[in-house]
Motif scaffolding. Structure first.
Motif, PDB file in Angstrom:
ATOM      1  N   ARG A   7       0.948  -1.161  -0.152  1.00 12.84           N
ATOM      2  CA  ARG A   7       0.112  -0.130  -0.006  1.00 12.84           C
ATOM      3  C   ARG A   7       0.928   1.350  -0.021  1.00 12.84           C
ATOM      4  O   ARG A   7       0.710   1.991  -0.694  1.00 12.84           O
ATOM      5  CB  ARG A   7      -0.992   0.060   1.307  1.00 12.84           C
ATOM      6  CG  ARG A   7      -1.969   1.095   1.246  1.00 12.84           C
ATOM      7  CD  ARG A   7      -2.644   1.293   2.616  1.00 12.84           C
ATOM      8  NE  ARG A   7      -1.858   1.623   3.965  1.00 12.84           N
ATOM      9  CZ  ARG A   7      -1.268   2.643   3.876  1.00 12.84           C
ATOM     10  NH1 ARG A   7      -1.281   3.738   3.131  1.00 12.84           N
ATOM     11  NH2 ARG A   7      -0.592   2.951   4.966  1.00 12.84           N
ATOM     12  N   ILE A   8       2.131   1.284   0.836  1.00 15.01           N
ATOM     13  CA  ILE A   8       2.830   2.423   1.022  1.00 15.01           C
ATOM     14  C   ILE A   8       3.649   2.685  -0.464  1.00 15.01           C
ATOM     15  O   ILE A   8       3.602   3.592  -1.079  1.00 15.01           O
ATOM     16  CB  ILE A   8       3.873   1.986   1.930  1.00 15.01           C
ATOM     17  CG1 ILE A   8       2.915   2.179   3.403  1.00 15.01           C
ATOM     18  CG2 ILE A   8       4.923   3.355   1.925  1.00 15.01           C
ATOM     19  CD1 ILE A   8       3.775   1.898   4.638  1.00 15.01           C
ATOM     20  N   ALA A   9       4.053   1.504  -1.120  1.00 15.59           N
ATOM     21  CA  ALA A   9       4.829   1.496  -2.227  1.00 15.59           C
ATOM     22  C   ALA A   9       4.085   1.932  -3.123  1.00 15.59           C
ATOM     23  O   ALA A   9       4.356   2.813  -4.089  1.00 15.59           O
ATOM     24  CB  ALA A   9       5.313   0.226  -2.478  1.00 15.59           C
ATOM     25  N   GLN A  10       2.618   1.698  -3.345  1.00 18.48           N
ATOM     26  CA  GLN A  10       1.928   2.021  -4.314  1.00 18.48           C
ATOM     27  C   GLN A  10       1.391   3.623  -4.177  1.00 18.48           C
ATOM     28  O   GLN A  10       1.421   4.439  -5.107  1.00 18.48           O
ATOM     29  CB  GLN A  10       0.689   1.288  -4.515  1.00 18.48           C
ATOM     30  CG  GLN A  10       0.847  -0.142  -4.987  1.00 18.48           C
ATOM     31  CD  GLN A  10      -0.394  -0.952  -4.810  1.00 18.48           C
ATOM     32  OE1 GLN A  10      -1.329  -0.738  -4.242  1.00 18.48           O
ATOM     33  NE2 GLN A  10      -0.570  -1.920  -5.741  1.00 18.48           N
ATOM     34  N   GLN A  11       1.094   4.114  -2.887  1.00 14.72           N
ATOM     35  CA  GLN A  11       1.029   5.282  -2.682  1.00 14.72           C
ATOM     36  C   GLN A  11       1.956   6.402  -3.071  1.00 14.72           C
ATOM     37  O   GLN A  11       1.711   7.311  -3.708  1.00 14.72           O
ATOM     38  CB  GLN A  11       0.512   5.540  -1.172  1.00 14.72           C
ATOM     39  CG  GLN A  11       0.397   7.078  -0.810  1.00 14.72           C
ATOM     40  CD  GLN A  11      -0.005   6.999   0.802  1.00 14.72           C
ATOM     41  OE1 GLN A  11       0.229   6.204   1.565  1.00 14.72           O
ATOM     42  NE2 GLN A  11       0.147   8.131   1.156  1.00 14.72           N
ATOM     43  N   TYR A  12       3.045   5.915  -2.955  1.00 12.60           N
ATOM     44  CA  TYR A  12       4.431   6.660  -3.418  1.00 12.60           C
ATOM     45  C   TYR A  12       4.926   6.521  -4.812  1.00 12.60           C
ATOM     46  O   TYR A  12       5.826   6.884  -5.183  1.00 12.60           O
ATOM     47  CB  TYR A  12       5.198   6.858  -2.347  1.00 12.60           C
ATOM     48  CG  TYR A  12       4.735   7.367  -1.025  1.00 12.60           C
ATOM     49  CD1 TYR A  12       4.832   8.857  -0.755  1.00 12.60           C
ATOM     50  CD2 TYR A  12       4.372   6.686  -0.036  1.00 12.60           C
ATOM     51  CE1 TYR A  12       4.286   9.339   0.358  1.00 12.60           C
ATOM     52  CE2 TYR A  12       3.749   7.454   1.241  1.00 12.60           C
ATOM     53  CZ  TYR A  12       4.023   8.837   1.320  1.00 12.60           C
ATOM     54  OH  TYR A  12       3.394   9.369   2.351  1.00 12.60           O
ATOM     55  N   GLU A  13       4.209   5.417  -5.468  1.00 11.58           N
ATOM     56  CA  GLU A  13       4.443   4.951  -6.741  1.00 11.58           C
ATOM     57  C   GLU A  13       6.116   4.609  -6.905  1.00 11.58           C
ATOM     58  O   GLU A  13       6.750   5.002  -7.780  1.00 11.58           O
ATOM     59  CB  GLU A  13       4.448   6.225  -7.914  1.00 11.58           C
ATOM     60  CG  GLU A  13       3.161   6.785  -7.890  1.00 11.58           C
ATOM     61  CD  GLU A  13       2.736   7.760  -8.815  1.00 11.58           C
ATOM     62  OE1 GLU A  13       3.905   8.244  -9.702  1.00 11.58           O
ATOM     63  OE2 GLU A  13       1.810   8.371  -8.869  1.00 11.58           O
ATOM     64  N   ILE A  14       6.403   3.520  -5.859  1.00 12.04           N
ATOM     65  CA  ILE A  14       7.578   2.811  -5.854  1.00 12.04           C
ATOM     66  C   ILE A  14       7.367   1.533  -6.464  1.00 12.04           C
ATOM     67  O   ILE A  14       6.396   0.854  -6.132  1.00 12.04           O
ATOM     68  CB  ILE A  14       8.198   2.676  -4.302  1.00 12.04           C
ATOM     69  CG1 ILE A  14       8.307   4.184  -3.922  1.00 12.04           C
ATOM     70  CG2 ILE A  14       9.491   2.242  -4.378  1.00 12.04           C
ATOM     71  CD1 ILE A  14       9.113   5.038  -4.501  1.00 12.04           C
TER      72      ILE A  14
END
Length: 108
Positions: free
Chosen positions: A53-60
């Motif tokens: 979720r965090i990676a997707q939120q920050y487009e990583i």
């Protein structure tokens, strides 16, 4: 387990371009230093869901990697199921070692 990926992880660690653990990787995603997130095969579903979720939120970019926490422990002497790379050169090296079906960008 992909035997070619683990030596690359060791090189990234020696170069100071590897980030280990949920908290450190989460922070690196948020502050823009993470370029790629790798998740171990045996990562807990709860941790996986949250870091994805965090990676997707920050487009990583993120990938389920072909290693387990024990492999990382034996290699780096630190148990971790969530890793991030902070250098695009290492990202390119890592992507060469990931299975072909996982080379697709898994950001959003």
């Amino acid at each position: 387990m992909n035997d070619s990926l683990l030596p690359s992880i060791g090189l990234a660690r020696k170069a100071g371009k590897l980030i280990l653990g949920f908290d450190a990787v989460s922070t690196a995603c948020k502050n823009g230093t993470a370029a790629l997130v790798l998740l171990s095969e045996d990562l807990s579903p709860k941790s996986r869901k949250e870091i994805v979720r965090i990676a997707q939120q920050y487009e990583i970019r993120w990938f389920d990697a072909p290693f387990q926490m024990g492999d990382i422990d034996r290699l780096l002497h630190k148990r971790a199921g969530i890793l991030a790379v902070s250098d695009e050169g290492f990202v390119r090296m890592f992507l060469k070692h990931l299975p072909a079906h996982e080379k697709e960008d898994q950001t959003i």
